[in-house]
Each structure stands twice: as structure tokens, then as C-alpha cells.
Design an enzyme around this catalytic site. Structure first.
Site, PDB file in Angstrom:
ATOM      1  N   THR A 113      14.181  -9.414 -26.541  1.00  0.00           N
ATOM      2  CA  THR A 113      13.924  -8.373 -27.146  1.00  0.00           C
ATOM      3  C   THR A 113      12.848  -8.377 -28.365  1.00  0.00           C
ATOM      4  O   THR A 113      11.927  -7.516 -28.638  1.00  0.00           O
ATOM      5  CB  THR A 113      15.311  -7.727 -27.961  1.00  0.00           C
ATOM      6  OG1 THR A 113      15.935  -7.865 -26.798  1.00  0.00           O
ATOM      7  CG2 THR A 113      14.994  -6.485 -28.352  1.00  0.00           C
ATOM      8  N   ALA A 141      14.077  -3.801 -33.103  1.00  0.00           N
ATOM      9  CA  ALA A 141      15.139  -4.560 -32.455  1.00  0.00           C
ATOM     10  C   ALA A 141      14.791  -5.919 -32.417  1.00  0.00           C
ATOM     11  O   ALA A 141      13.826  -6.444 -32.082  1.00  0.00           O
ATOM     12  CB  ALA A 141      15.319  -3.839 -31.117  1.00  0.00           C
ATOM     13  N   VAL A 152      19.968 -10.817 -30.495  1.00  0.00           N
ATOM     14  CA  VAL A 152      21.407 -11.210 -30.692  1.00  0.00           C
ATOM     15  C   VAL A 152      21.679 -12.088 -29.807  1.00  0.00           C
ATOM     16  O   VAL A 152      23.038 -12.890 -30.181  1.00  0.00           O
ATOM     17  CB  VAL A 152      22.087  -9.904 -30.334  1.00  0.00           C
ATOM     18  CG1 VAL A 152      21.804  -9.445 -28.995  1.00  0.00           C
ATOM     19  CG2 VAL A 152      23.566  -9.881 -30.668  1.00  0.00           C
ATOM     20  N   GLY A 153      21.572 -12.583 -28.633  1.00  0.00           N
ATOM     21  CA  GLY A 153      21.966 -13.356 -27.561  1.00  0.00           C
ATOM     22  C   GLY A 153      22.924 -14.474 -28.076  1.00  0.00           C
ATOM     23  O   GLY A 153      23.801 -14.557 -27.602  1.00  0.00           O
ATOM     24  N   GLU A 154      22.161 -15.491 -28.834  1.00  0.00           N
ATOM     25  CA  GLU A 154      22.814 -16.629 -28.968  1.00  0.00           C
ATOM     26  C   GLU A 154      23.583 -16.667 -30.328  1.00  0.00           C
ATOM     27  O   GLU A 154      24.462 -17.514 -30.393  1.00  0.00           O
ATOM     28  CB  GLU A 154      21.730 -18.005 -29.122  1.00  0.00           C
ATOM     29  CG  GLU A 154      20.814 -18.245 -28.122  1.00  0.00           C
ATOM     30  CD  GLU A 154      19.635 -19.014 -28.330  1.00  0.00           C
ATOM     31  OE1 GLU A 154      19.868 -20.131 -28.279  1.00  0.00           O
ATOM     32  OE2 GLU A 154      18.521 -18.736 -28.455  1.00  0.00           O
TER      33      GLU A 154
END
Lengths: 775, 339
Positions: free
Chosen positions: A547, A730, A733-735
Site C-alpha cells: 500500500t 494509507a 498494516v500487514g505485519e
């Protein structure tokens, strides 16, 4: 959003100047139906005519010199089409993230290292061929413990990594002893001795963390097609361009001859980024045999051969005043690198959280990376941050208890405002205070002593804990990230992105960004991904970068495409292009909304046989600003003091990420990270025999990942705050959500049962031991 | 695609006699397969040794009609065919009502998927889950090799705390302790016909390579549980690392007979802590004739682990087992344990 700051090459796009129509909606991921209905085709499903099967012969010893390999019997076996070993490729270097590694070295350095590989007409023949390969080994002493390996008298490990000063992820120099590059990494500021003198309380502890394996649902599998000139790799990787780079370099082919395709990806968590070793062998076999080759690793091979999270040991000493002011921090973290790693990219990362998260004037932290005769280590969901946060946040709670302060207050007391406490560099955005408040409020932190009475009776004790964290992963140089957007005459839109949707919904996210910029419905946008053929170079989907890095590129490409479409449309609507606005499939003149046409009608104006194509590219982060994301988790646990069992009942997870593009996708990352974190904290206990270095639980039964029964109630909170550098603000967030799970659960165990546990995983034996019930 | 499974001949037996015929004919090349949940994973992982060749022939006994049944005769007892799945046992009303401890134990096994496939016979004759046994590189005692590698190696979870014998495996079965507490008989068929083995004599000690008295050409055909006296109460408890898909770190099957607030009889069997389901007669004696009372129970629980001699890494099993015994006895005695 201040468009001028959007991190793109060239002129940033014009602002949208209207409310969002797509962004912020919980759109279901566009590949969801194929996946749950079983029609999605993964690399392992691909069948090509004349396809061969490849198998790898692995070394049974932890450390040995190969004296001789005889492959003649295997080669003579009918059905065997190619055999490779150091006999025919003695000096071959494979590449992993462009880090050179020995393919078939003379000295093999861990149990399971590749010694030879065969391609045969079927798997049985390939297996039989492996048994016919005769290898003479001269066994060498092995060292498994990193502190042992640091001693001057230790056996020297021959790493698989080959130093390469041109690759930022590779070691720049050979190890000295077994120390990576012959030196440690040190972060320091202030005066440590003075800091400890100023302290009222000084606490020293040792923290241990275990390896963690990715345990992806999909075992690694690839099909390699070689036509004598061009190679097509059907892969299960996280980065098609990275694999193309690695394989091309390894095989001496130009990159444009190596096309890498991933149709669907069955879980990676960092382990499938870059071209892994098995793929190099299979690709070489395909070239030699002149036929397509299929390879699939078995579950034990998955555990043994792919790089996993490092085991660590940290000696940490911190000083604090009675009022909660931190005065000094001194630490030494020792990492077990195994025989090789992407460690070049992780230098200083393990100690960075402790260095930055709290205001502390006097700090000295040392990170020591050591080669041992254990398997490869590498990227895994917050690979270093999850460890670095564990020892820091565990220690913070210990200090709070020692000085009789609420752990949340201690954290707020030492809140760090600047990204660099000496140079006073600002963060692009930081709302950790808000995250801490929201996550702790959600589980009623203020009344956390509500359990005290109940805990006095019976074996079940409840408690609450918390931990804060920071995460990077918001766009790092020097990676290139470009995207194209194509508008076709029939009104459809394609986003061409050379990335991989690894299950996080990246393809959906990029379609949403393009749909928003173009003003169309998201279902008229198709994301073409996972293929180096039609796309430009893009990053691998890891380090939570998609992102943050591809977002600005897609927004720019879509905005540029929109501009071109408006130029075609303006005359028809008797307006200037700049006056046009589009939303949800309709283009209007802003001062006279009666003058409008549908997006499809506008596309008809594209000349026959042509299409609109526009590009976007991200530029690297500026150097005078620190880019991080932040968050906090608070959890409620139950400790059974009869059985030593720990259950996580509730987790409130607050993460700051700028802007939520798709709440459903973001919430999924909270769920995934927390579940994986619970495995890391309570269950996953990889075991290696201490004499032989053989892994004892390379399977999903005794290497225990959580099941649905271990999943607590999860309350995700996404904290939005403007950060003009990113696509609609934006960020990553993923990890991140895995990071604070271990320390917050560990701190909650103390709150429940009054025991500090400093080693992961926290299994029943450790709990009963800490309770003084067993030796 | 299960590429790892080698080519194996597969024979569907239509009767017990036929199964034994094939077993005798193929000798140690053959293995009996029912649910296959243990056997196939051993084959897939290439686990073998001098005393356990990888089978070349599998004799399927699921095709024997009378093997898959649950028959209850009031006053006599319960007869369960050997290929009856664990799922069928845990969901049988008769088993749950009359022999609830067995239903509980069957329910605690592995996962839904495995209980749908796995059988009661297979659960009793499964091989060790010691990790040295389950990786191919170690030629351990239980494969016919020279020694146990776990004693001086790594032995935190599925290992004995009783310091008995050459091998330190912990017997993995959940149903075995329950069946032993219920006084079951194992019906075994071989070339010379049938024999009925009381379950107390079915399991062998850790000096033996194999865990049961079953000979290579014998199969279990039936598990029989006698009718329990009306004043019988039972409880099965299991402790494990993960909520499902895990063998016991420790388990307890307790069967009590209580009249007028006193224990007439007691049977306490420990699972997951010894190389065979481990009966603790001294703890049973501590209950017999005593009033139903928490203090009596606590004492019995302490006695139950008195003989424990844990290894370096599994000392935690001693308090764990003691607590489990206490909870099981409290529950079977109808006393509320403090929660």
C-alpha cells in the site's frame, strides 16, 4: 491531502476534490470466490506436456566435507533426465534477493542442505534416483548455539552467504570467527554509566525467543518451462520481479528471458520472497533436460529448507527513576543466523524499537549476529520487530511493577516525540498515544484490578496486559515501484502491477485506488498482477510495503489516465478538461452537473484500436523525516495454575495506518497477525536434537500453529491520521499486529498469576516452573 | 497430490479369516490398514528400521462387515467392532449414557477429521509419537535400533515421567486409559482362532519393541466392555498444549463406585505419562473404603504421582498429573472442584 507531498516521480496528481466513493468501503476481495470454491489455480496445479518431476538430495549431517559424489548410477536409471551436483556445477552461485549463495559447496553446513538434484519422468523414479547417488562425507564438528559459536575456539561454520558489497542485503565481508561481517552493530546515545547512576531502580534480565516457522498452507511448488531460449516460471512466490532477477542472475540469462507468473499464492508471510534455493535447482534441471520440470517440497522439507525467524537471546539492563523517568538502557542481543540470511537488510533492526520507542537519554544497544550449523534464517512477518518489541515491552512492565507505577502511565511518561532523539527528526505522523488509549480502554484497563478478588480462589487466574510497538514498512529506498493503468474502448480498466497478491487483498486494494481516481465502480477495474510479462518492475509483497509503495504509483497512473480521458471528453461536454469530475461511472462538468456522460460513453471516444495507457512511479522516502506506523495492543488472559495452560481471551488491537482503504481487509490483518502471534507466544516450539542438529518436529502436528480454538475475541481499531506522503495517507498494516502479541500476553500472565516469563514460547512447563510447582 | 506415498499393493479383506490369511502370507511386508491415520503418516514420512519395514502390502479391514458396529446388551456389556470410528463411538447414545468416560476419551482424540477416519482398534495399536520415532533419521529402539535417543535428548512433551525401561515414550492413546478403567477385554484373532485379552495384559512394557501383545499376524476384532455396576461414576480428563489435534501431556481416567458416601472401589489410570496406560493401585487403595471427601481425594492424587521419576525436561508433568487426578476424582465423586 496535500498532493505536493505524495511520493511519486514527476508531478503529483491533482487532488480529487470530492468525497470518496470507493475508498473506505469493505469490498470483499476480488479473488475470494475462486479461492473458497477451489477453482483458483496454484502453481502446483499446473500440468504441462512432457513435464518432469524434480527431487533434491539433502545432506544428513550438520557439518561435513563432501569428498566425492557418484551420480553415475542415478544417471543410468531409466527415466532420469538430468542430475546436478557439485560434479557438474562446482562454482555455481544462486541468488536470493540478489544475495549470492553457494549452490553446491564442498562443505555442507546444516542438516538438509542440498547436495544434488534430479529430474525424472515421475516422482518414484526421481526418489529412486536420489537413493542411487553415492556421497562420501567427512563429518566435521558442528556448532548450534550462537554463544558457543562466538567463542574463539569454536568450530568455524561455512555460511551459504557469499559477501557482495554491491547488494545491500548481502554481507559485505566474510565472517570473522562466526560473527557476521566480523562486527556487531551498535546504537548508542548519551552516557550509559551516568544514566545508571541517575537511576533509582536498575533491572537486568535475559530474554530468549525461539525460531518461528511460517507454516504456509501451500507447500512450496513451482513449474518451470524452458523452450531453449525463454523460461517461464510458474511460482508460488511473493515477488515475481525479484524471482526473475534472482533466477536470471543465477542461470546467466538476461532478465527479459525469465518470465515469472503467480496466479494465486497460498501463504508466504515473508518466506516466499525472492527466489528460494529449490527453484534454482529445478530451473537448472529444466534447462538441462529441455523439458518442463515440476517441483514441490514436502512438509518436512518446508520446515528444514526455507528461511525462518531467528532465535535470539537478549541481555537487557534498564534504569528508571521513582517517578518513572527512564535514565539508561543497555542491551546485547545475540541472533542465531543459521548458515545464512537476508540479514544484511536487518542489521540494527532488532534493537531499533528499544532505541526509538521511548525517550531515554542514555542508551547502548548491541546487535550480534552469529552463523551456526542450523538452517537458513530470513524474512518473516515483522521478523525483527516482533522480537525487539518482546524484550523491550516485557522489561517496561517489569520496571513499572518495581517502581509501583501503572505500566500504561510509564509508557506515556516516556513517550518519544521524535524519530531521532538526538537529531530531533520528526515523524511523518505518530499517534501512538491514541492507540494506547483506545486499546486499553477497550478492555477496561482502568479497572484491571477487578480480577484480584476472584484470583485469590481456585486455579484459574485472570489478568490484563499491554504492549506498544512501532513498525516501519512504509516505503523504503532503493526499490522501484511502478504501475500502469489502461482504459479500454469497451469501458474496462486494467491496473497492471508487477506484484503478488499474497492473500492480503493487494489486488483488490489497487483496483479500489484506480477506481477512486478514475471515478468508476470497482468491479469495472481488473488488477493484472503476478506476471513479469505485462508489468513494470515492482517490489515484492513483503515488509508491508504494497500500500505504501504501490499506492502512490497506482494513484498517479490512474490520475494520469483520467487526465487523458478527460482531454478526449471535454470537447464533447463543451468544457475544459480541468472542469470535469468523475465518480461511480459518471463524468460531469463541475459547474453544470447536467452536462455529463457515462464513463463507458467517454471510453467510446478513444480512437478505434487504441487505448489509454498511463504510468505512475513512486519515489523514495525523503531522508529528513522518519516514517513509521505505530500501535498498541491490550489483552486479557486466563492462566490455569493447575495445568500451566494459558488462554488468551480478548485482544484489543489499535494500529495507526494513516487511512483505511478497505476496513475488511485491514481488520483481517489484525486477526491474522494476532493469531500468528499467539502461536509464537504460546505454542510454536521448534525442536532440534542438540547432538545432531536434526529438526525433531518438522510437521504441523508437533510444530503447533494455532487452531480456531486458540483464537480469542479480537477487537480491531484502525486509527486514521493524515500523512500526505502516501496514497490518501494509507500506510502499512500487514505485519504489524503480530508485534505486540508476545509481550502483552506475557505481561498479562504476570498480572494474572504473578510470574514473569522471559522465554518464548510460554508453554505449560514454563508456567508450572515459574509458579514453583516443578523443577 | 500425495507424491510422497510409494506404490503399495492394497487388498480388501472380506472376512477376518481372509485378513489373517493375507497377513500370514505376506509376513512382515504387510500391514493392516483401517482408518490409516497413523499408518499412512508413518509411510509418508518414510519411518522405518530393522523392526519396522515400510509395508509393501496393505490389508484393508474396513471391508469386513461385522467389524464396524456398536452392540449393547443390557446386563452383559458393550461390544465395539475394531473398525468402528472414534466419531461413531463418541456420538453413540448408548456409549455416552452407559460408558460416558469412553465417549469423552474418544472425543478428546486428535481432530474431527481424524476421528472420522480413525478407529478404536487403531487407537489402541498406534505407534509412539515420540519425535525421535517420528523422524526418519533416528534408528531408535522402537524401530528395532540400538537405543533411545530421547533420554539424553529432547523429551519435553510426549514422554514418560516414570523412568521405566529402555524407551521413554509416553503411550499416546486417549481411549486406552478409559478402557482400562472400565475393565475392557480386547478380542484378538489370529491363525489359531480367537483369544480374549484383558486390557490390563494387552500393553507391554518399555523393554519391548512393540507396545502390545498383538503378534504380527493377529488383528483386533472387537473391544468388549462389561456392564458397569449401577453405582459407577467415571471421569476422563486430558491436558494438552493446543485445544485440538494434540496428544495428552497427561490424562486421567477415573472410575469410582460409591455407596452411601464411601468409595467401594476405584480405578485410576494415567495416560500420556508412561510407556503404557499406567494404573496407580496405591492411589486406588487410598480411596477404597474412605468417605467421599476432598481431603481423601487430595491424598490419593498425591499418591498417584509418588512413583514419578521425571526426565530432565518433563518434571512439570508431576504437578500437572497430580492436579488432573484430583480434578478427575472430584468430578467423578460429584464434588465441585474449585474453579
Amino acid at each position: 491531502m496535500t498532493e505536493a507531498k505524495l511520493l511519486v516521480q514527476g508531478i503529483p496528481p491533482e487532488p480529487l476534490d470530492r468525497p470518496f466513493t470507493v475508498i473506505g468501503h469493505s469490498i470483499s476481495r476480488i479473488d475470494g470466490v475462486e479461492k473458497v470454491s477451489g477453482t483458483a489455480e496454484y502453481a502446483g496445479d499446473i500440468q504441462l506436456p512432457n513435464m518432469l518431476c524434480a527431487k533434491i538430495l539433502r545432506c544428513p549431517h550438520a557439518h561435513a566435507r563432501i569428498l566425492k559424489i557418484d551420480t553415475s548410477k542415478a544417471e543410468a536409471l531409466p527415466g532420469v533426465k538430468a542430475v546436478i551436483s557439485r560434479n557438474n556445477f562446482p562454482d555455481w552461485l544462486t541468488y536470493w534477493y540478489l544475495i549470492p549463495q553457494f549452490a553446491f559447496p564442498e562443505i555442507v553446513s546444516y542438516v538438509g542442505q542440498e547436495v544434488a538434484a534430479v529430474a525424472a519422468v515421475d516422482i518414484d523414479t526421481a526418489e529412486r534416483a536420489l537413493k542411487l547417488i553415492e556421497v562420501d562425507y567427512q563429518e566435521l564438528p558442528a556448532v548450534f548455539d550462537p554463544e558457543e559459536a562466538l567463542k574463539p575456539t569454536s568450530q568455524k561454520v561455512t555460511p551459504l552467504d557469499v559477501p557482495d558489497s554491491t547488494c545491500p542485503r548481502a554481507p559485505a565481508a566474510w565472517p570473522v570467527g562466526n560473527l557476521y561481517e566480523g562486527k556487531t552493530d551498535i546504537h548508542t546515545r548519551g552516557d550509559i554509566a551516568k544514566g545508571f547512576q541517575d537511576a533509582d531502580v536498575v533491572i537486568e534480565e535475559v530474554y530468549n525467543t525461539s525460531y518461528q516457522f511460517h507454516a504456509t498452507l501451500q507447500t512450496r511448488s513451482s513449474v518451470i518451462d524452458w523452450d531453449g531460449e525463454n523460461m517461464t516460471v510458474h511460482d508460488s512466490c511473493q515477488g515475481v520481479w525479484q524471482v526473475s532477477q534472482d533466477i536470471a542472475k543465477s542461470l546467466g540469462l538476461p532478465m527479459e528471458k525469465v518470465r515469472v507468473v503467480v496466479k494465486y499464492q497460498g501463504g508466504g508471510f515473508g518466506s516466499k520472497a525472492g527466489a528460494q534455493r529449490y527453484l534454482h535447482y529445478a530451473s537448472r534441471l529444466a534447462m538441462m533436460a529441455g523439458r518442463p520440470v515440476r517441483i514441490e517440497l514436502t512438509r518436512p522439507e518446508e520446515f528444514i529448507s526455507h528461511p525462518h525467524r531467528h532465535a535470539t537471546k537478549t541481555y537487557l539492563k534498564m534504569g528508571v527513576k521513582r517517578d518513572g523517568t527512564l535514565t539508561a538502557m543497555e542491551g546485547r542481543s545475540i541472533l542465531n543466523l543459521g548458515v545464512g540470511s537476508t540479514y544484511g537488510n536487518q542489521k540494527e533492526k532488532l534493537i531499533e524499537t528499544a532505541f526509538e520507542l521511548y525517550e531515554c537519554p542514555n542508551v547502548k544497544l548491541e546487535q550480534v549476529a552469529v552463523y551456526t550449523n542450523t538452517p537458513l534464517t530470513g524474512y518473516m512477518r515483522s521478523v525483527m520487530r516482533a522480537i525487539g518489541d518482546f524484550f523491550l515491552e516485557a522489561h517496561m512492565d517489569r520496571l513499572a511493577v518495581e517502581i509501583g507505577m501503572d505500566p500504561l502511565d510509564l509508557r506515556m511518561k516516556n513517550y518519544a516525540v521524535f524519530g531521532d532523539q538526538v537529531k530531533k527528526l520528526p515523524y511523518s505522523a505518530k499517534n501512538l498515544d491514541k492507540c494506547m488509549k483506545i486499546s486499553t480502554d477497550a478492555i477496561d484497563w482502568k479497572h484491571r484490578d477487578r480480577f484480584v478478588e476472584d484470583n485469590k480462589n481456585g486455579p484459574i487466574k485472570r489478568g490484563i496486559g499491554m504492549a506498544s510497538y512501532m513498525y516501519d514498512g512504509v516505503g523504503m529506498a532503493p526499490f522501484k515501484a511502478s504501475a500502469d493503468v489502461v482504459i479500454k474502448r469497451n469501458g474496462t480498466v486494467e491496473v497492471l502491477a508487477g506484484v503478488v497478491d499474497i492473500g492480503g487483498g493487494q489486488a483488490t486494494m489497487m483496483a479500489m485506488l484506480a477506481a477512486e481516481e478514475l471515478g468508476v465502480n470497482v468491479n469495472s477495474v481488473k488488477t493484472v498482477w503476478g506476471d513479469t510479462g505485462p508489468t513494470q518492475f515492482a517490489p515484492g509483497t513483503h515488509a508491508s510495503r504494497m500500500t505504501a509503495e504501490m499506492g502512490p504509483a497506482v494513484v498517479q497512473a490512474a490520475a494520469n489516465a483520467r487526465k487523458k480521458l478527460f482531454e478526449l471528453t471535454a470537447q464533447r461536454l463543451s468544457a475544459e478538461p480541468i472542469e470535469l469530475r468523475s465518480a461511480l461511472g459518471k463524468i460531469q462538468v463541475s459547474r453544470d452537473q447536467q452536462r455529463s456522460m457515462s464513463f463507458e460513453e467517454a471510453c467510446q471516444l478513444i480512437p478505434d484500436g487504441e487505448e489509454i495507457r498511463a504510468s505512475g512511479s513512486r519515489k523514495p522516502n525523503p531522508k529528513d523525516i522518519v516514517f513509521h506506523t505505530f500501535g498498541s495492543q491490550a489483552c486479557e488472559v486466563e492462566v490455569n495454575t493447575d495445568t500451566g495452560a494459558v488462554r488468551v481471551l480478548r485482544v484489543a488491537s489499535a494500529h495507526e495506518l494513516g487511512k483505511v482503504l478497505n476496513p475488511k481487509l485491514v481488520d483481517s490483518q489484525h486477526y491474522g497477525g494476532i493469531i500468528m502471534g499467539i502461536g509464537y507466544t504460546l505454542l510454536e516450539d521448534p525442536e532440534f536434537d542438540s547432538k545432531t542438529g536434526i529438526m525433531l518436529n518438522p510437521d504441523l502436528h508437533q510444530y503447533r500453529i494455532p487452531t480456531s480454538l486458540e483464537v480469542p475475541e479480537i477487537l480491531p481499531f484502525n486509527i486514521e491520521a493524515p500523512d500526505p506522503f502516501f496514497a490518501y495517507s494509507a500506510k502499512a498494516v500487514g505485519e504489524a499486529p503480530i508485534v505486540p502479541v508476545a509481550p502483552s500476553v506475557r505481561n498479562a500472565i504476570y498480572h494474572a498469576a504473578g510470574i514473569w516469563i522471559n522465554s518464548l514460547p510460554i508453554t505449560p512447563d514454563a508456567v508450572l516452573k515459574a509458579l514453583g510447582k516443578s523443577k | 497430490m500425495l507424491y510422497e506415498i510409494p506404490q503399495i499393493e492394497h487388498v480388501n479383506a472380506r472376512s477376518t479369516e481372509e485378513a489373517i490369511y493375507w497377513l500370514s502370507r505376506y509376513g512382515d511386508k504387510a500391514k493392516v490398514i483401517a482408518g490409516g491415520t497413523d499408518l499412512l503418516s508413518l509411510i509418508k514420512d518414510k519411518i522405518n528400521g530393522p523392526q519396522m519395514p515400510i509395508p509393501e502390502v496393505l490389508i484393508n479391514i474396513k471391508t469386513i462387515p461385522e467389524m464396524d458396529r456398536i452392540d449393547y446388551s443390557p446386563g452383559k456389556g458393550l461390544s465395539i467392532g475394531a473398525t468402528t470410528t472414534l466419531y461413531d463411538i463418541e456420538s453413540s447414545n448408548e456409549v455416552r449414557e452407559k460408558f460416558g468416560m469412553l465417549a469423552d476419551a474418544a472425543h478428546e482424540v486428535a481432530t474431527n477429521q481424524i476421528r472420522n477416519m480413525g478407529t478404536i482398534g487403531g487407537n489402541l495399536v498406534q505407534r509412539p509419537w515420540c519425535w525421535y520415532f517420528r523422524v526418519p533419521q533416528f534408528n531408535c529402539y522402537k524401530k528395532g535400533g540400538p537405543q533411545c535417543y530421547a533420554i539424553s535428548g529432547s523429551h519435553k512433551y510426549y514422554f514418560s515421567m516414570l523412568g521405566l525401561g529402555v524407551c521413554v515414550m509416553a503411550h499416546p492413546s486417549d481411549t486406552a486409559p478409559a478402557l482400562m478403567a472400565l475393565g475392557a477385554e480386547i478380542v484378538v484373532a489370529g491363525e489359531s482362532g480367537q483369544r480374549r485379552v484383558p486390557i490390563d495384559g494387552f500393553f507391554l512394557g518399555p523393554q519391548e519393541v512393540f507396545e502390545t501383545v498383538l503378534k504380527p499376524n493377529e488383528i483386533i476384532t472387537e473391544v468388549f466392555i462389561p456392564e458397569q455396576p449401577p453405582n459407577t461414576r467415571g471421569s476422563f480428563l486430558k491436558s494438552r498444549l493446543r485445544g485440538t489435534w494434540d496428544f495428552a501431556l497427561s490424562s486421567v481416567a477415573a472410575r469410582l463406585q460409591i455407596t452411601n458416601g464411601s468409595y467401594d472401589d476405584a480405578k485410576i489410570i494415567l495416560g500420556g505419562v508412561a510407556p503404557f496406560p499406567f494404573r496407580v493401585p496405591l492411589a486406588e487403595d487410598a480411596l477404597r473404603g474412605k468417605r467421599v471427601d476432598e481431603e481423601v481425594i487430595s491424598l490419593a492424587a498425591a499418591v498417584a504421582v509418588k512413583r514419578a521419576h521425571p526426565l530432565a525436561q518433563n518434571g512439570y508433568k508431576v504437578p500437572l498429573t497430580q492436579n488432573l487426578v484430583k480434578r478427575a476424582l472430584m468430578s467423578a465423586s460429584g464434588l465441585e472442584a474449585e474453579v
